[in-house]
Scaffold this motif. Structure first.
Motif, PDB file in Angstrom:
ATOM      1  N   GLU A 163      38.402  39.386  47.944  1.00  0.00           N
ATOM      2  CA  GLU A 163      38.311  40.412  48.976  1.00  0.00           C
ATOM      3  C   GLU A 163      39.657  41.084  49.208  1.00  0.00           C
ATOM      4  N   LYS A 166      40.352  43.967  46.836  1.00  0.00           N
ATOM      5  CA  LYS A 166      39.730  45.255  47.151  1.00  0.00           C
ATOM      6  C   LYS A 166      40.556  46.019  48.191  1.00  0.00           C
ATOM      7  N   LEU A 167      41.039  45.311  49.211  1.00  0.00           N
ATOM      8  CA  LEU A 167      41.883  45.957  50.212  1.00  0.00           C
ATOM      9  C   LEU A 167      43.203  46.416  49.605  1.00  0.00           C
ATOM     10  N   ASN A 170      42.438  49.775  48.390  1.00  0.00           N
ATOM     11  CA  ASN A 170      41.476  50.609  49.122  1.00  0.00           C
ATOM     12  C   ASN A 170      40.339  51.000  48.170  1.00  0.00           C
ATOM     13  N   GLN A 230      46.553  49.372  53.670  1.00  0.00           N
ATOM     14  CA  GLN A 230      45.842  48.496  54.595  1.00  0.00           C
ATOM     15  C   GLN A 230      46.383  47.071  54.584  1.00  0.00           C
ATOM     16  N   ILE A 231      47.211  46.734  53.625  1.00  0.00           N
ATOM     17  CA  ILE A 231      47.792  45.399  53.543  1.00  0.00           C
ATOM     18  C   ILE A 231      49.083  45.323  54.349  1.00  0.00           C
TER      19      ILE A 231
END
Length: 278
Positions: A163, A166-167, A170, A230-231
């Motif tokens: 998961e 994927k982040l 993005n 987003q990380i």
């Protein structure tokens, strides 16, 4: 397969680090992000060598083909590993390039050893200066979220890493740039890293405060970050470090995720090579 032997901070344990050394010219040292290995840099290595530079990339202890010690995953130990690499290969006028967690090795190296043998620095999607939310770092990541990451790494590591991948890119917004095969490739690299090393290095990047060390970065520094990361959100990292590092050039890549070395590789490489040639 080339290796160097390093000593830990207490000089009681030896660790063998795997590295790749390509090309000739001014040395550019690539420090990979968590939880990958030197293999993440393949598109950058080719561009750097083709541009006439010597490119050295290596696997952090616990990752890739390097040894997997049980202890010493703090930033002092990691910076000392980098020092051993530089001395072993007798490198001078180096450019240190740190991605994400690797930005910490860059700053800690400059704090511990000054500008000795270092000519420039590059921070890409870097965690610098501080990840955790505190009273004086209100935009950081809440401690409960960091604790949930540690719990996931301890109890369902390979699922979490899928998961996380994927982040990292993005993925839903960048399906045309990131294939499922790329996700599986990254997942394989991350999954085969040391479980202990993966957790302990996560504790290092989650809990280390580099804010007071930014003044130690006096070499010309390129800071690159994607505004859709987003990380490591740009507001908590490069926005802050760009205001504190004295001699820096700050570039924001529009719509860039954390893993912009894949999604925006041409744009990243152009900025990187331009900085190297200056």
């Amino acid at each position: 397969m080339p290796f160097i032997k390093t000593d830990d901070v207490q000089k009681v344990e030896h660790v063998h680090l795997h590295y790749q050394d390509c090309g000739r010219g001014q040395p550019v040292i690539l420090i990979h992000g968590w939880p990958l290995s030197h293999r993440m840099w393949e598109h950058q290595v080719q561009a750097i060598v083709d541009a006439g530079f010597r490119c050295i990339s290596y696997d952090r202890r616990g990752f890739g083909d390097s040894d997997r010690p049980w202890n010493n995953y703090d930033y002092n130990s990691l910076a000392l590993d980098l020092r051993h690499l530089i001395q072993h290969l007798n490198l001078w006028d180096c450019v240190l390039v740190g991605f994400s967690m690797g930005g910490g090795e860059v700053v800690r190296y400059l704090s511990m050893f000054g500008n000795d043998r270092i000519n420039k620095a590059v921070l890409i999607s870097s965690i610098i200066p501080m990840v955790k939310k505190t009273d004086d770092n209100p935009k950081g990541v809440p401690e409960e979220k960091l604790n949930s990451i540690m719990d996931a790494l301890e109890n369902k590591r390979v699922t979490f890493l899928a998961e996380f991948g994927k982040l990292f890119y993005n993925y839903e917004d960048n399906r045309e740039k990131v294939s499922e095969e790329q996700l599986r490739y990254d997942w394989t690299i991350a999954s085969f890293a040391s479980p202990r090393g993966t957790i302990e290095t996560a504790r290092a990047w989650a809990n280390t405060d580099f804010r007071s060390e930014l003044r130690n970065v006096s070499v010309p520094t390129l800071i690159i970050h994607g505004d859709a990361d987003q990380i490591v959100p740009i507001e908590t990292s490069s926005e802050q470090s760009s205001k504190e590092i004295r001699n820096n050039k700050y570039i924001v890549i529009k719509d860039g995720p954390h893993g912009l070395f894949v999604t925006h590789q041409e744009e990243l490489n152009q900025h990187l090579l331009s900085f190297l040639r200056q």
